[in-house]
Design a protein around this motif. Structure first.
Motif, PDB file in Angstrom:
ATOM      1  N   TYR A 149       1.138  -1.517   0.094  1.00  0.00           N
ATOM      2  CA  TYR A 149      -0.090   0.405   0.260  1.00  0.00           C
ATOM      3  C   TYR A 149       0.687   1.499  -0.189  1.00  0.00           C
ATOM      4  O   TYR A 149       2.052   1.187   0.383  1.00  0.00           O
ATOM      5  N   ILE A 150       0.403   1.972  -0.714  1.00  0.00           N
ATOM      6  CA  ILE A 150       1.002   3.009  -0.563  1.00  0.00           C
ATOM      7  C   ILE A 150       0.221   4.759   0.258  1.00  0.00           C
ATOM      8  O   ILE A 150      -1.024   5.058  -0.782  1.00  0.00           O
ATOM      9  N   ALA A 151       0.751   5.799   1.254  1.00  0.00           N
ATOM     10  CA  ALA A 151      -0.202   6.680   1.384  1.00  0.00           C
ATOM     11  C   ALA A 151       0.532   7.652   0.546  1.00  0.00           C
ATOM     12  O   ALA A 151       1.401   8.384   0.298  1.00  0.00           O
ATOM     13  N   ALA A 152      -0.980   8.045   0.124  1.00  0.00           N
ATOM     14  CA  ALA A 152      -0.264   9.018  -0.918  1.00  0.00           C
ATOM     15  C   ALA A 152      -1.748  10.357   0.037  1.00  0.00           C
ATOM     16  O   ALA A 152      -2.881  10.636  -0.221  1.00  0.00           O
ATOM     17  N   ALA A 153      -0.901  11.329  -0.569  1.00  0.00           N
ATOM     18  CA  ALA A 153      -1.633  12.842  -1.357  1.00  0.00           C
ATOM     19  C   ALA A 153      -3.131  12.739  -1.339  1.00  0.00           C
ATOM     20  O   ALA A 153      -3.419  12.789  -2.865  1.00  0.00           O
ATOM     21  N   LYS A 154      -4.051  12.839  -0.476  1.00  0.00           N
ATOM     22  CA  LYS A 154      -5.848  13.023  -1.602  1.00  0.00           C
ATOM     23  C   LYS A 154      -5.408  14.147  -2.521  1.00  0.00           C
ATOM     24  O   LYS A 154      -5.975  13.903  -3.189  1.00  0.00           O
ATOM     25  N   ASP A 155      -5.087  15.333  -2.271  1.00  0.00           N
ATOM     26  CA  ASP A 155      -5.130  16.418  -3.101  1.00  0.00           C
ATOM     27  C   ASP A 155      -3.977  16.132  -4.470  1.00  0.00           C
ATOM     28  O   ASP A 155      -4.493  17.213  -5.034  1.00  0.00           O
ATOM     29  N   TYR A 156      -3.502  15.505  -4.699  1.00  0.00           N
ATOM     30  CA  TYR A 156      -2.551  15.438  -5.313  1.00  0.00           C
ATOM     31  C   TYR A 156      -3.292  13.729  -7.026  1.00  0.00           C
ATOM     32  O   TYR A 156      -3.565  14.088  -7.292  1.00  0.00           O
ATOM     33  N   PHE A 157      -2.987  13.591  -5.422  1.00  0.00           N
ATOM     34  CA  PHE A 157      -3.661  11.603  -6.404  1.00  0.00           C
ATOM     35  C   PHE A 157      -4.532  11.119  -6.422  1.00  0.00           C
ATOM     36  O   PHE A 157      -5.193  10.194  -7.304  1.00  0.00           O
ATOM     37  N   LEU A 184      -8.553  10.928 -13.787  1.00  0.00           N
ATOM     38  CA  LEU A 184      -7.753  10.369 -14.218  1.00  0.00           C
ATOM     39  C   LEU A 184      -6.457   9.603 -12.843  1.00  0.00           C
ATOM     40  O   LEU A 184      -6.148   8.630 -13.454  1.00  0.00           O
ATOM     41  N   PHE A 185      -5.861  10.745 -12.689  1.00  0.00           N
ATOM     42  CA  PHE A 185      -5.078  10.822 -11.172  1.00  0.00           C
ATOM     43  C   PHE A 185      -5.689   9.018 -10.190  1.00  0.00           C
ATOM     44  O   PHE A 185      -5.162   8.349 -10.104  1.00  0.00           O
ATOM     45  N   THR A 186      -7.160   9.219 -10.186  1.00  0.00           N
ATOM     46  CA  THR A 186      -7.945   8.516  -8.750  1.00  0.00           C
ATOM     47  C   THR A 186      -7.911   7.656  -9.651  1.00  0.00           C
ATOM     48  O   THR A 186      -7.413   6.306  -9.134  1.00  0.00           O
ATOM     49  N   PHE A 187      -8.658   7.380 -11.046  1.00  0.00           N
ATOM     50  CA  PHE A 187      -7.905   6.116 -11.350  1.00  0.00           C
ATOM     51  C   PHE A 187      -6.918   4.595 -10.718  1.00  0.00           C
ATOM     52  O   PHE A 187      -6.586   3.791 -11.051  1.00  0.00           O
ATOM     53  N   PHE A 188      -6.085   5.999 -11.784  1.00  0.00           N
ATOM     54  CA  PHE A 188      -4.612   5.734 -11.513  1.00  0.00           C
ATOM     55  C   PHE A 188      -3.429   5.569  -9.794  1.00  0.00           C
ATOM     56  O   PHE A 188      -3.719   4.023  -9.817  1.00  0.00           O
ATOM     57  N   PRO A 225      -5.360   7.547   0.483  1.00  0.00           N
ATOM     58  CA  PRO A 225      -5.759   9.138   0.587  1.00  0.00           C
ATOM     59  C   PRO A 225      -5.320   8.796   1.965  1.00  0.00           C
ATOM     60  O   PRO A 225      -6.215   8.722   2.838  1.00  0.00           O
ATOM     61  N   ILE A 226      -4.167  10.460   1.626  1.00  0.00           N
ATOM     62  CA  ILE A 226      -4.043  10.947   3.011  1.00  0.00           C
ATOM     63  C   ILE A 226      -4.514  12.720   2.688  1.00  0.00           C
ATOM     64  O   ILE A 226      -3.635  13.099   1.814  1.00  0.00           O
ATOM     65  N   ASP A 227      -5.482  12.900   3.389  1.00  0.00           N
ATOM     66  CA  ASP A 227      -6.058  14.299   3.938  1.00  0.00           C
ATOM     67  C   ASP A 227      -5.237  14.560   4.086  1.00  0.00           C
ATOM     68  O   ASP A 227      -5.564  15.060   5.601  1.00  0.00           O
ATOM     69  N   ARG A 228      -4.285  15.755   3.685  1.00  0.00           N
ATOM     70  CA  ARG A 228      -3.651  16.497   4.413  1.00  0.00           C
ATOM     71  C   ARG A 228      -4.139  17.318   5.424  1.00  0.00           C
ATOM     72  O   ARG A 228      -3.322  18.453   6.083  1.00  0.00           O
ATOM     73  N   LYS A 229      -4.999  17.611   5.467  1.00  0.00           N
ATOM     74  CA  LYS A 229      -5.931  18.632   6.361  1.00  0.00           C
ATOM     75  C   LYS A 229      -6.937  18.576   7.034  1.00  0.00           C
ATOM     76  O   LYS A 229      -7.185  18.856   7.468  1.00  0.00           O
TER      77      LYS A 229
END
Length: 260
Positions: free
Chosen positions: A99-107, A112-116, A125-129
């Protein structure tokens, strides 16, 4: 936009308040298997073989897999290449545990990014806020209940613009200590040169992933100190120069000193 599919064994075990998160489906249907396989072929056999020449040094992941069913894999973070670089270094047959912890606001910023992120990265998804701690609760839940889980996470919290390793956020220690999950040290060498922050896409070149020791669960300052000690054996310039370690500035001798 199509609803997220949570109708699989893994996600149906999650608490109700976490089920709205856009999670990667772990349902092993034909589509998911095909997407993962095609992505692995592109990543491991093309992108990180010919465009990015990835070299892995240190303990082989296949040896770690025998003794470490759960790991929090940490690394320095200076490029969008970082997560995929580590994934590319892990044998394909272990990918369903990664698993990869990824910034929700970017990934997860567009379809398209969401599908990827959903089908290829296995991103959480990590919501930084986020002030509700939803992502934290989700990761704790997964680390506790999953029989196998390797979580790639970047403890600096964001990409470094200079390439120097920044202070760690305390999240990894929370995950590690509360679930008794050991931490694997890794260090990426060359990531800033290939895809620095603000550049549209990566340029070709060599990237080295150093795989280091497994550290037991511990407070964040202890983890940071141990990580720093290990990384400095690879790259003495990996960390910013602090006031304590900075060399004293050369000053002109005072008039009195000149006289003496």
């Amino acid at each position: 936009m199509r609803d997220w599919d949570y109708e699989n064994e893994q996600w149906t075990k999650l608490p109700t308040y976490l089920k709205h998160l856009p999670l990667f489906t772990r349902h092993i249907d034909l589509f998911s298997v095909c997407m993962r396989f095609l992505w692995s072929i592109f990543l491991k056999n093309i992108a990180f073989k010919y465009y990015i020449r990835l070299q892995v040094k240190g303990t082989p992941f296949k040896e770690l897999y025998k003794t470490q069913p759960k790991l929090i894999i940490i690394s320095n973070h200076a490029s969008h290449l970082d997560a995929t670089s580590i994934a590319a270094a892990i044998p394909r047959r272990y990918w369903l545990s990664v698993y990869i912890a990824a910034a929700k606001d970017y990934f997860f910023s567009n379809p398209l990014f969401t599908f990827f992120s959903q089908h290829c990265l296995g991103a959480i998804p990590i919501d930084r806020k986020d002030r509700k701690g939803e992502a934290v609760n989700l990761i704790l839940k997964l680390l506790t209940e999953q029989p196998r889980m390797w979580l790639i996470i970047f403890p600096e919290g964001t990409r470094s613009q200079t390439g120097k390793v920044q202070e760690f956020k305390r999240g990894i220690s929370i995950f590690s200590e509360k679930t008794q999950t050991p931490i694997l040290f890794t260090y990426l060498e060359g990531n800033l040169d290939l895809w620095p922050k603000g550049q549209f896409f990566a340029k070709p070149g060599k990237l080295v992933l150093h795989v280091g020791p497994v550290h037991p669960p511990a407070p964040i300052q202890q983890v940071y100190t141990a990580y720093k000690s290990w990384v400095l054996t690879i790259n003495p310039d990996a960390f910013p120069v602090t006031e304590e370690t900075a060399a004293p500035e050369k000053t002109e001798p005072t008039t009195l000193e000149k006289v003496e």
